[in-house]
Design an enzyme around this catalytic site. Structure first.
Site, PDB file in Angstrom:
ATOM      1  N   ASP A  63      -5.076  -9.908  -0.836  1.00 10.33           N
ATOM      2  CA  ASP A  63      -4.050 -10.643  -0.091  1.00 10.33           C
ATOM      3  C   ASP A  63      -3.908 -11.992  -0.788  1.00 10.33           C
ATOM      4  O   ASP A  63      -4.820 -12.804  -0.811  1.00 10.33           O
ATOM      5  CB  ASP A  63      -4.521 -10.807   1.363  1.00 10.33           C
ATOM      6  CG  ASP A  63      -3.491 -11.534   2.234  1.00 10.33           C
ATOM      7  OD1 ASP A  63      -2.655 -12.276   1.675  1.00 10.33           O
ATOM      8  OD2 ASP A  63      -3.550 -11.361   3.457  1.00 10.33           O
ATOM      9  N   ASP A  87       0.905  -7.540   3.552  1.00  8.83           N
ATOM     10  CA  ASP A  87       0.667  -8.785   2.810  1.00  8.83           C
ATOM     11  C   ASP A  87      -0.364  -8.614   1.688  1.00  8.83           C
ATOM     12  O   ASP A  87      -0.878  -9.604   1.169  1.00  8.83           O
ATOM     13  CB  ASP A  87       0.264  -9.916   3.764  1.00  8.83           C
ATOM     14  CG  ASP A  87      -1.032  -9.635   4.499  1.00  8.83           C
ATOM     15  OD1 ASP A  87      -1.631  -8.569   4.296  1.00  8.83           O
ATOM     16  OD2 ASP A  87      -1.453 -10.504   5.295  1.00  8.83           O
ATOM     17  N   ASP A  94      -3.034  -1.792   5.634  1.00 10.19           N
ATOM     18  CA  ASP A  94      -3.010  -3.214   6.021  1.00 10.19           C
ATOM     19  C   ASP A  94      -3.415  -3.325   7.488  1.00 10.19           C
ATOM     20  O   ASP A  94      -3.104  -2.446   8.290  1.00 10.19           O
ATOM     21  CB  ASP A  94      -1.607  -3.798   5.797  1.00 10.19           C
ATOM     22  CG  ASP A  94      -1.600  -5.333   5.925  1.00 10.19           C
ATOM     23  OD1 ASP A  94      -2.663  -5.957   5.691  1.00 10.19           O
ATOM     24  OD2 ASP A  94      -0.544  -5.895   6.255  1.00 10.19           O
ATOM     25  N   LYS A  95      -4.110  -4.425   7.804  1.00 10.20           N
ATOM     26  CA  LYS A  95      -4.587  -4.738   9.159  1.00 10.20           C
ATOM     27  C   LYS A  95      -5.664  -3.769   9.641  1.00 10.20           C
ATOM     28  O   LYS A  95      -5.694  -3.360  10.801  1.00 10.20           O
ATOM     29  CB  LYS A  95      -3.427  -4.769  10.183  1.00 10.20           C
ATOM     30  CG  LYS A  95      -2.254  -5.655   9.781  1.00 10.20           C
ATOM     31  CD  LYS A  95      -2.624  -7.123   9.674  1.00 10.20           C
ATOM     32  CE  LYS A  95      -1.431  -7.974   9.265  1.00 10.20           C
ATOM     33  NZ  LYS A  95      -1.379  -8.236   7.784  1.00 10.20           N
ATOM     34  N   TYR A 115     -14.352 -15.384   9.001  1.00 10.13           N
ATOM     35  CA  TYR A 115     -13.159 -14.549   8.971  1.00 10.13           C
ATOM     36  C   TYR A 115     -12.130 -15.142   8.030  1.00 10.13           C
ATOM     37  O   TYR A 115     -11.689 -16.262   8.202  1.00 10.13           O
ATOM     38  CB  TYR A 115     -12.551 -14.408  10.371  1.00 10.13           C
ATOM     39  CG  TYR A 115     -11.334 -13.512  10.357  1.00 10.13           C
ATOM     40  CD1 TYR A 115     -11.462 -12.162  10.040  1.00 10.13           C
ATOM     41  CD2 TYR A 115     -10.070 -14.001  10.626  1.00 10.13           C
ATOM     42  CE1 TYR A 115     -10.363 -11.327   9.995  1.00 10.13           C
ATOM     43  CE2 TYR A 115      -8.956 -13.176  10.595  1.00 10.13           C
ATOM     44  CZ  TYR A 115      -9.117 -11.841  10.276  1.00 10.13           C
ATOM     45  OH  TYR A 115      -8.024 -11.013  10.236  1.00 10.13           O
ATOM     46  N   LYS A 159      -8.589  -9.263   6.997  1.00 12.16           N
ATOM     47  CA  LYS A 159      -9.204  -7.954   7.146  1.00 12.16           C
ATOM     48  C   LYS A 159      -9.365  -7.326   5.760  1.00 12.16           C
ATOM     49  O   LYS A 159      -8.710  -7.734   4.805  1.00 12.16           O
ATOM     50  CB  LYS A 159      -8.305  -7.130   8.063  1.00 12.16           C
ATOM     51  CG  LYS A 159      -9.037  -6.241   9.021  1.00 12.16           C
ATOM     52  CD  LYS A 159     -10.207  -6.880   9.720  1.00 12.16           C
ATOM     53  CE  LYS A 159     -11.121  -5.823  10.308  1.00 12.16           C
ATOM     54  NZ  LYS A 159     -12.294  -6.355  10.959  1.00 12.16           N
ATOM     55  N   ASP A 160     -10.233  -6.297   5.654  1.00 16.62           N
ATOM     56  CA  ASP A 160     -10.515  -5.675   4.354  1.00 16.62           C
ATOM     57  C   ASP A 160      -9.252  -5.053   3.751  1.00 16.62           C
ATOM     58  O   ASP A 160      -9.055  -5.072   2.553  1.00 16.62           O
ATOM     59  CB  ASP A 160     -11.561  -4.560   4.484  1.00 16.62           C
ATOM     60  CG  ASP A 160     -12.747  -4.982   5.321  1.00 16.62           C
ATOM     61  OD1 ASP A 160     -13.006  -6.196   5.385  1.00 16.62           O
ATOM     62  OD2 ASP A 160     -13.394  -4.105   5.910  1.00 16.62           O
ATOM     63  N   ARG A 182      -5.602 -10.840  14.287  1.00 16.73           N
ATOM     64  CA  ARG A 182      -6.780 -11.680  14.002  1.00 16.73           C
ATOM     65  C   ARG A 182      -8.014 -10.836  13.669  1.00 16.73           C
ATOM     66  O   ARG A 182      -9.153 -11.277  13.853  1.00 16.73           O
ATOM     67  CB  ARG A 182      -7.071 -12.614  15.181  1.00 16.73           C
ATOM     68  CG  ARG A 182      -5.933 -13.588  15.441  1.00 16.73           C
ATOM     69  CD  ARG A 182      -6.153 -14.435  16.675  1.00 16.73           C
ATOM     70  NE  ARG A 182      -4.959 -15.207  16.986  1.00 16.73           N
ATOM     71  CZ  ARG A 182      -4.693 -16.413  16.494  1.00 16.73           C
ATOM     72  NH1 ARG A 182      -5.548 -17.006  15.686  1.00 16.73           N
ATOM     73  NH2 ARG A 182      -3.592 -17.035  16.814  1.00 16.73           N
TER      74      ARG A 182
HETATM   75  P1  13P Z   1      -4.571  -9.811   6.966  1.00 20.42           P
HETATM   76  O1  13P Z   1      -6.012  -9.391   6.812  1.00 20.42           O
HETATM   77  O2  13P Z   1      -3.623  -8.718   6.626  1.00 20.42           O
HETATM   78  O3  13P Z   1      -4.296 -11.065   6.203  1.00 20.42           O
HETATM   79  O4  13P Z   1      -4.310 -10.109   8.492  1.00 20.42           O
HETATM   80  C1  13P Z   1      -4.946 -11.177   9.076  1.00 20.42           C
HETATM   81  C2  13P Z   1      -4.704 -11.334  10.525  1.00 20.42           C
HETATM   82  O5  13P Z   1      -5.602 -11.811  11.173  1.00 20.42           O
HETATM   83  C3  13P Z   1      -3.442 -10.980  11.146  1.00 20.42           C
HETATM   84  O6  13P Z   1      -3.419 -11.267  12.525  1.00 20.42           O
HETATM   85 MG    MG Z   2      -2.923 -12.020   5.267  1.00 22.33          MG
HETATM   86 MG    MG Z   3      -3.427  -7.718   4.810  1.00 19.49          MG
END
Ligand code: 13P
Ligand code: MG
Ligand code: MG
Ligand code: 13P
Length: 366
Positions: free
Chosen positions: A11, A52, A131-132, A228, A231-232, A265
């Site tokens: 990302d 993203d 994603d997410k 944090y 996310k992976d 999140r």
């Molecule tokens: P990403 O891991 O895709 O950047 O998303 C982060 C996030 O917390 C969205 O709510």
């Molecule tokens: Mg992101």
């Molecule tokens: Mg992402």
């Protein structure tokens, strides 16, 4: 001919919020990859996105965990971050956890899935990108593809798959690995991979030949960063046809979505929706989690494709089902089981709130 397929993702910054990748960021990646191909570091490449996350799909002959390839990916992400910073994208360079490249991109933030293979006469590959969500999200679909005869009838009726597949499972918290032979050990396997926040299927092997069938990224971003950062958003490469499941068997696990962790999140469960690349732009409550599937045939390392495999009417019911599952979860608001259990939360105000209220807690009398 031995070919290495390396899928490395990060990302680099969200456009807008965490919903998409900016075209200028992707074209910078494209420019860097094109130069590496011209310089004969890469045989071929394909740059894409899932939400993203910027995705570098590369073929070469330098093997897995190769310094030159990893440094190329790192330098590409650094150059993309400069573009993201200029555009003031959200969380520019989010997944790049260190300042300087140290020989192997693993542990530096980006997700990595690589396999070195002897290319078959027709080498069919499906690359999943999500994603997410987190790295354990592949456990269920990989189990269905390689161990469930109700999903993959080839396990029953194709002589070259009938012995089954072996699963390499990583304990991402204790940093250990263990292998299971299926079908004999499916009950033991499921004890572990059903707990997908801790155990992740790293690789799958065809038992008769020992050939690699699938590999995934298992990097846990929050454990690398100690906080944090995102996310992976893992990737997974699967070989299809011949002595592996057919393409349709490889895609079938996504026909009925399941809940995975990583929505909003990184702290909520939501359905994993199979979508086209164009629809991999999570906007509702920063989600719900998405998965894309790009199909390629390899021709001496050249990536013939992609075909956008979920861009198909036969996945419309899966998408409708997932949207209903998403509504059900959203009705829970900040309550479990939408919200992750406390020890899995990527974000929590619990220590501060406990601290503030410490004098108000009283021991129960009984
Ligand atoms: P990403 O891991 O895709 O950047 O998303 C982060 C996030 O917390 C969205 O709510
Ligand atoms: Mg992101
Ligand atoms: Mg992402
Ligand atoms: P092939 O024998 O062409 O590999 O295909 C079998 C099959 O894929 C049917 O779904």
């Amino acid at each position: 001919m031995k070919i290495t397929l390396s899928v490395i993702k990060a990302d680099i910054g969200g456009w807008v919020g965490h919903s998409d990748s900016h075209p200028e960021v992707l074209s910078k990646a494209e420019e860097m990859m094109a130069r590496a191909k011209q310089n004969e570091i890469l045989i071929d490449y394909y740059v894409t996105k899932c939400g993203d996350d910027a995705q570098l799909i590369m073929t070469h002959t330098m093997g897995e965990e190769n310094r030159v390839i990893h440094e190329l990916a790192w330098d590409t992400f650094i150059a993309c971050t400069d573009v993201a910073k200029k555009l003031r994208l959200h969380g520019a360079g989010q997944d790049l956890l260190t300042d300087a490249f140290s020989g192997n991109i693993k542990g530096m933030g980006p997700g990595v899935a690589e396999m070195e293979i002897e290319e078959r006469a027709a080498e069919t590959i499906i690359i999943y990108m999500a994603d997410k969500t987190s790295s354990g999200a592949w456990n269920f679909p990989l189990y269905k593809m390689f161990a469930d005869p109700f999903n993959t009838v080839g396990l029953v009726i194709a002589g070259n798959m009938h012995t089954g597949f072996a699963f390499e499972v990583h304990d991402v918290k204790e940093h250990k690995k263990v292998a299971f032979n299926c079908p004999e050990e499916i009950y033991d396997l499921l004890v572990f991979i059903g707990a997908s926040s801790r155990f992740a299927v790293k690789a799958v092997y065809h038992r008769d030949s020992g050939d690699i069938a699938a590999v995934s990224s298992t990097q846990k971003l929050c454990m690398m960063a100690g906080r944090y950062v995102g996310k992976d958003d893992p990737v997974c490469v699967v070989r299809a046809q011949g002595h592996f499941p057919a393409v349709g068997e490889v895609l079938e696990p996504f026909a009925h979505p399941i809940y995975v962790e990583g929505w909003m999140r990184g702290s909520h469960y939501g359905p994993l929706i199979p979508v086209s690349v164009a629809e991999s732009t999570p906007t509702r409550f920063d989600g719900p989690p998405r998965v894309i599937a790009l199909g390629f045939q390899l021709a001496n390392g050249k990536l013939i494709g992609p075909r956008d495999m979920f861009d198909d009417i036969s996945f419309e019911n899966a998408r409708a089902e997932a949207n209903m599952m998403a509504d059900t979860m959203r009705n829970h608001g900040p309550f479990e089981p939408h919200r992750l259990p406390l020890d899995e939360m990527e974000y929590t105000t619990m220590p501060q709130v406990l601290n503030k209220l410490q004098n108000r807690f009283q021991a129960l009398e009984d």
